[in-house]
Design an enzyme around this catalytic site. Structure first.
Site: not given
Length: 309
Positions: A132, A135-136
């Site tokens: 992701c 996300c990261d």
């Protein structure tokens, strides 16, 4: 005993549905499945979920949601659903341990990111290997990363990562992209993105150090192997919705995601879908939670209309 509602899945969507359902006296049973907590439990830190200014580990977030649902009376069982019969109500849900009956069903079984299939990749998932980018990506400011894949998702991830990373290298097994021309052109014209063609990642280094330092790459035409230094690896070769057991019973998109209408209704009355199991577009924790709320509210109205609550 026939349950008022059974929820399949315990990620953001499932546990949010459980919170709302429990507070509405629907006495939900949550069948957690083979991946309790969903994909979020594999994410090291969540920085974009509202209410956590310092971020929160993915596993902690889903565990907090579960505790909140339990406090309101939801019941969780770590069982994997093997078969469902939606041909008549009450619905039948069979796990490896028991067969349950339910007047309504909220499907929040999610979608699983497809991985390369390497032991080293699995060992470093959440420790430098991610599925992701949104996300990261923030954690790789000023660093160099590798993106594996050649479709639109891979190009979107690569372009997004250039906001933070010094360099993004796309590794693709073919000599041309599968992505749409517009996405491919955008990636190719970005000065921070480079490509390694006709190549596959055969190993992520180094699990022994519990951190990503490099990837081993093999050229599929020459079989030559090289070690390419990187600070992180983003796998972007697609997602597979966990909808196999509903085939032939619930309408699905060509990619296997559940179709919904009028909010979160499936084509079977009393069956609702929430989260990544139907969301091909956003696949975010917050949108999954929102759909879990929506599915629960619609399920509550359904049960009320049937005089079941």
């Amino acid at each position: 005993m026939t349950r008022k509602v059974i929820i399949l899945g315990s990620g953001c969507a499932g546990s949010t549905a459980a919170i709302y359902s429990a507070r509405a006296n629907m006495e939900p049973l949550v069948l957690e499945g083979i991946e309790p907590g969903g994909q979020l439990s594999l994410t090291s830190n969540i920085e974009n979920f509202p209410g956590f200014p310092d971020g929160i580990p993915g596993l902690e977030l889903v565990e907090n949601m579960k505790k909140q649902a339990l406090r309101f009376g939801a019941e969780y069982r770590m069982e994997n659903v093997e078969e469902v019969d939606l041909s008549s109500s009450p619905f039948s849900i069979r796990t490896g341990q028991e067969t349950y009956l339910a007047h309504s069903l909220i499907i929040a079984s999610g979608a699983s990111a497809q991985l390369i299939g390497l032991e080293s990749e699995k060992a470093l998932l959440g420790r430098g290997v991610s599925t992701c980018a949104t996300c990261d990506g923030f954690f790789y400011k000023g660093l160099e990363v590798v993106v594996v894949g050649g479709g639109d998702t891979a190009m979107e991830d690569a372009i997004y990562l250039t906001r933070f990373c010094e360099k993004v290298t796309v590794v693709h097994r073919r000599d041309e992209l599968r992505a749409s021309p517009i996405m491919g052109d955008r990636a190719k014209s970005n000065p921070k993105i480079t490509f390694i063609w006709d190549s596959v990642v055969t190993e992520v280094l180094d699990p022994a150090k519990n951190a990503v330092e490099a990837v081993r790459i093999r050229n599929v035409k020459s079989n030559e192997e090289t070690v390419y230094k990187t600070d992180g690896v983003f796998i972007a070769i697609g997602h597979k919705p966990n909808t196999g057991i509903f085939k032939g019973q619930l309408d699905q998109t060509p990619n296997g995601y559940l179709r919904v209408h009028d909010g979160y209704h499936t084509n079977v009355e009393g069956v609702f879908a929430a989260g990544d199991v139907h969301d091909e577009k956003y696949r975010q924790a917050i949108t999954a939670a929102g759909s879990g709320c929506g599915a629960s509210l619609e399920c509550e109205r359904y049960l009320e209309s049937k005089g079941l609550i």
